[in-house]
Enzyme design. Sequence first.
Site, PDB file in Angstrom:
ATOM      1  N   GLY A 228       0.826  -1.188   0.000  1.00 29.48           N
ATOM      2  CA  GLY A 228       0.000   0.000   0.000  1.00 29.48           C
ATOM      3  C   GLY A 228       0.863   1.240   0.000  1.00 29.48           C
ATOM      4  N   PRO A 270       5.391  -4.845  -1.942  1.00 32.74           N
ATOM      5  CA  PRO A 270       5.072  -3.675  -2.755  1.00 32.74           C
ATOM      6  C   PRO A 270       4.857  -4.048  -4.217  1.00 32.74           C
ATOM      7  CG  PRO A 270       7.215  -3.468  -1.644  1.00 32.74           C
ATOM      8  CD  PRO A 270       6.799  -4.896  -1.560  1.00 32.74           C
ATOM      9  N   GLY A 271       3.838  -3.459  -4.809  1.00 31.47           N
ATOM     10  CA  GLY A 271       3.644  -3.588  -6.244  1.00 31.47           C
ATOM     11  C   GLY A 271       3.950  -2.232  -6.867  1.00 31.47           C
ATOM     12  N   ARG A 308      -6.713   3.456 -15.440  1.00 28.20           N
ATOM     13  CA  ARG A 308      -6.756   4.056 -14.101  1.00 28.20           C
ATOM     14  C   ARG A 308      -7.467   5.411 -14.034  1.00 28.20           C
ATOM     15  NH1 ARG A 308      -2.984   5.301 -11.245  1.00 28.20           N
ATOM     16  NH2 ARG A 308      -3.550   4.275  -9.314  1.00 28.20           N
ATOM     17  N   TYR A 312     -10.405   4.756 -11.518  1.00 26.44           N
ATOM     18  CA  TYR A 312     -10.149   5.252 -10.162  1.00 26.44           C
ATOM     19  C   TYR A 312     -10.097   6.780 -10.093  1.00 26.44           C
ATOM     20  CZ  TYR A 312      -8.093   0.569  -9.329  1.00 26.44           C
ATOM     21  OH  TYR A 312      -7.843  -0.773  -9.211  1.00 26.44           O
ATOM     22  N   CYS A 338     -15.035   4.337 -27.727  1.00 28.97           N
ATOM     23  CA  CYS A 338     -16.377   4.898 -27.796  1.00 28.97           C
ATOM     24  C   CYS A 338     -17.064   4.825 -26.441  1.00 28.97           C
ATOM     25  CB  CYS A 338     -17.162   4.226 -28.906  1.00 28.97           C
ATOM     26  SG  CYS A 338     -16.417   4.631 -30.487  1.00 28.97           S
ATOM     27  N   GLU A 339     -16.529   5.613 -25.551  1.00 27.33           N
ATOM     28  CA  GLU A 339     -17.025   5.881 -24.198  1.00 27.33           C
ATOM     29  C   GLU A 339     -16.537   7.296 -23.939  1.00 27.33           C
ATOM     30  OE1 GLU A 339     -18.375   3.587 -21.924  1.00 27.33           O
ATOM     31  OE2 GLU A 339     -18.125   1.775 -23.125  1.00 27.33           O
ATOM     32  N   TYR A 366      -0.285  -1.214 -12.647  1.00 21.41           N
ATOM     33  CA  TYR A 366      -1.724  -1.307 -12.921  1.00 21.41           C
ATOM     34  C   TYR A 366      -2.099  -0.570 -14.208  1.00 21.41           C
ATOM     35  CZ  TYR A 366      -1.301  -2.795  -8.130  1.00 21.41           C
ATOM     36  OH  TYR A 366      -0.886  -3.439  -7.000  1.00 21.41           O
TER      37      TYR A 366
HETATM   38  C1  LIG Z   1      -2.197  -5.682  -4.702  1.00 20.93           C
HETATM   39  C2  LIG Z   1      -1.535  -6.256  -3.521  1.00 20.93           C
HETATM   40  C3  LIG Z   1      -0.318  -5.731  -3.058  1.00 20.93           C
HETATM   41  C4  LIG Z   1       0.359  -4.557  -3.693  1.00 20.93           C
HETATM   42  O1  LIG Z   1      -0.245  -3.343  -3.440  1.00 20.93           O
HETATM   43  P1  LIG Z   1       0.441  -2.003  -3.964  1.00 20.93           P
HETATM   44  O2  LIG Z   1      -0.468  -0.926  -3.539  1.00 20.93           O
HETATM   45  O3  LIG Z   1       0.582  -2.104  -5.434  1.00 20.93           O
HETATM   46  O4  LIG Z   1       1.787  -1.927  -3.341  1.00 20.93           O
HETATM   47  C5  LIG Z   1       0.280  -6.359  -1.987  1.00 20.93           C
HETATM   48  N1  LIG Z   1      -0.289  -7.419  -1.379  1.00 20.93           N
HETATM   49  C6  LIG Z   1      -1.460  -7.933  -1.785  1.00 20.93           C
HETATM   50  C7  LIG Z   1      -2.029  -9.102  -1.094  1.00 20.93           C
HETATM   51  C8  LIG Z   1      -2.124  -7.360  -2.866  1.00 20.93           C
HETATM   52  O5  LIG Z   1      -3.294  -7.877  -3.266  1.00 20.93           O
END
Ligand SMILES: *Cc1c(COP(=O)(O)O)cnc(C)c1O
Length: 415
Positions: A228, A270-271, A308, A312, A338-339, A366
Site C-alpha cells: 500500500g 510492494p507492487g 486508471r 479510479y 467509444c465511451e 496497474y
Molecule cells: C495488490 C496487492 C499488493 C500490492 O499493493 P500495492 O499498492 O501495489 O503496493 C500487496 N499485497 C497484496 C495481497 C495485494 O493484493
Amino acid sequence: MLSLTDNQYQIQGIPLLDLAEKYGTPLYVYDTDRMQLQLKRLQEAFSGLPVRFKYACKALTNINILRLLHGWGVGIDAVSWEEVETAFRAGIPAQDIIMTPNCVSFSEVAQVVEKGVLVNIDNLSLLEQFGDHYGSKVPCCLRLNPHVVAGGNPQIQTGHIDSKFGISIYQLRHLLRIVENYQIQVIGLHMHTGSDIVDYRSFLQAAEVVYEAASHFSELQFMDFGSGFKVPYHPGQSETNIVELGQEVKKSFSSFCQKYGRDLELWFEPGKFFVSEAGYFLVTTNVVKQTPSTIFAGVNSGQNHLLRPMFYKSHHEILNITNPTGKPRIYNVVGYICEEDTFAIDRRIPSIKEGDVLCFLNAGAYCFSMSSNYNSRIKPAEVLLHKQQDYLIRKRENLEDLFRNQVIVDFESSQ
Ligand SMILES: *Cc1c(COP(=O)(O)O)cnc(C)c1O
C-alpha cells in the site's frame, strides 16, 4: 530516470521520441534504473531488520520484470495460479513465491500447494478445507483483517469492516479452533490494509493488532505487512514516508520479537512502489479538436490501455515529448474508445498539434496489466530500458490475436 536534455526527454540517455519512432505508439516503456532505485530506497528504509520483499506482480506482470527483480533478491506475491505460473516462467523457484488469493476455490489453492508454493489463506472456509486436506503437513500463512482503515480512496481500501479481504480479527477465536482442530502449521501472519496509504501510522496501528494475535501461534517464521506504499502522481505530491515508517517499524517489530521470544522475518509486498514511476506510456495525438467549451486532444489509445484515470479517477501527468518546452495551453486529453474515455480534464500541457507524441507518467503499475481489447483494439508493445539499451519485451498484438480463441461455428452444416 527521466531527464529533459537538449529539449528532448530522455531515459538512460535514450530519447523517448526515438523509441516512439522505432517501435510505434501506443507504447509502454519501463526504466530498470528506477525500479532498482525504489528497491534500494526500501532496503535502506528497513535496513537492520530481517526484511524480505515480495513483488506484488499483478502491478506489472511482464516476465522480464519478474526476472530482474528476482535477480536483485526480490520474491513474488501472486494472486492467482496464472501469476504463480508466470513466476515459474521467470525462473523463480517456488520457495520465493507466496500466493495471496481472494475468493478462489480450494482446488486452485491445492494446485499451487502441490507446486510447493506457500499460500496465504484469507477466509475460514478455505482454512477448514486446507486443514482437512493437509492437516499439519503443509505450512500456511493467514491473512488477517485488522480492521484499520488505511488509504484515502475507499475504492482501494481493504481493511474496513465491509471488506471482502482477510479473516476478521474478530473471528480470532473461531480461527484458532480450526487451527487447533486440524493442527494447521501457521508460519506467517499477513495483513494488507489497502493501496495508497499516505499516513504510515495506520500500518503501525494495524501491526499492533497482528502482533497481539501472534501470541496464539507458536510456529511463526515471518510477519507479512503487505504494502500500500503510495507513490507521488502529481509533481510534489506526498508519498508514504518509508524512512519514518522504517524507523517506527524497527522499534515496534523488535519489541514484538522480544515479547514473542524469537526473531521473525518481516515481509513486505510492494507492487506500485517498485514499478509505478518506472513506467511511461507513449501515445500519438490523432486529433486536436476545439469545441465551444474546451480543446480536446484525442490520442491513439484509451481506457483499453490505461484504465486508471477512468476507473479510479487517478491522475497521471502528461508531457508533450514532441514539444517539451512549448507554451502551455489547457486541454482535455481523451482516448479513441467509444465511451467518455477521459484521461485528463483542464490540463496545462505545452501546445499540442496533431501528430505530437504525449507521454503519461507513473505508467508502470496497474496500467498494462489492466489493459483489455475493448473496441477490438490490440494491446500495445512493451519496451524495457536496461543499462542504456532498449529491449522489446512484448510485441504489439496483431489482428490475429483478437480472433485466436474465437470458435467459428459452421451453422449451415450443423442443421
Ligand atoms: C495488490 C496487492 C499488493 C500490492 O499493493 P500495492 O499498492 O501495489 O503496493 C500487496 N499485497 C497484496 C495481497 C495485494 O493484493
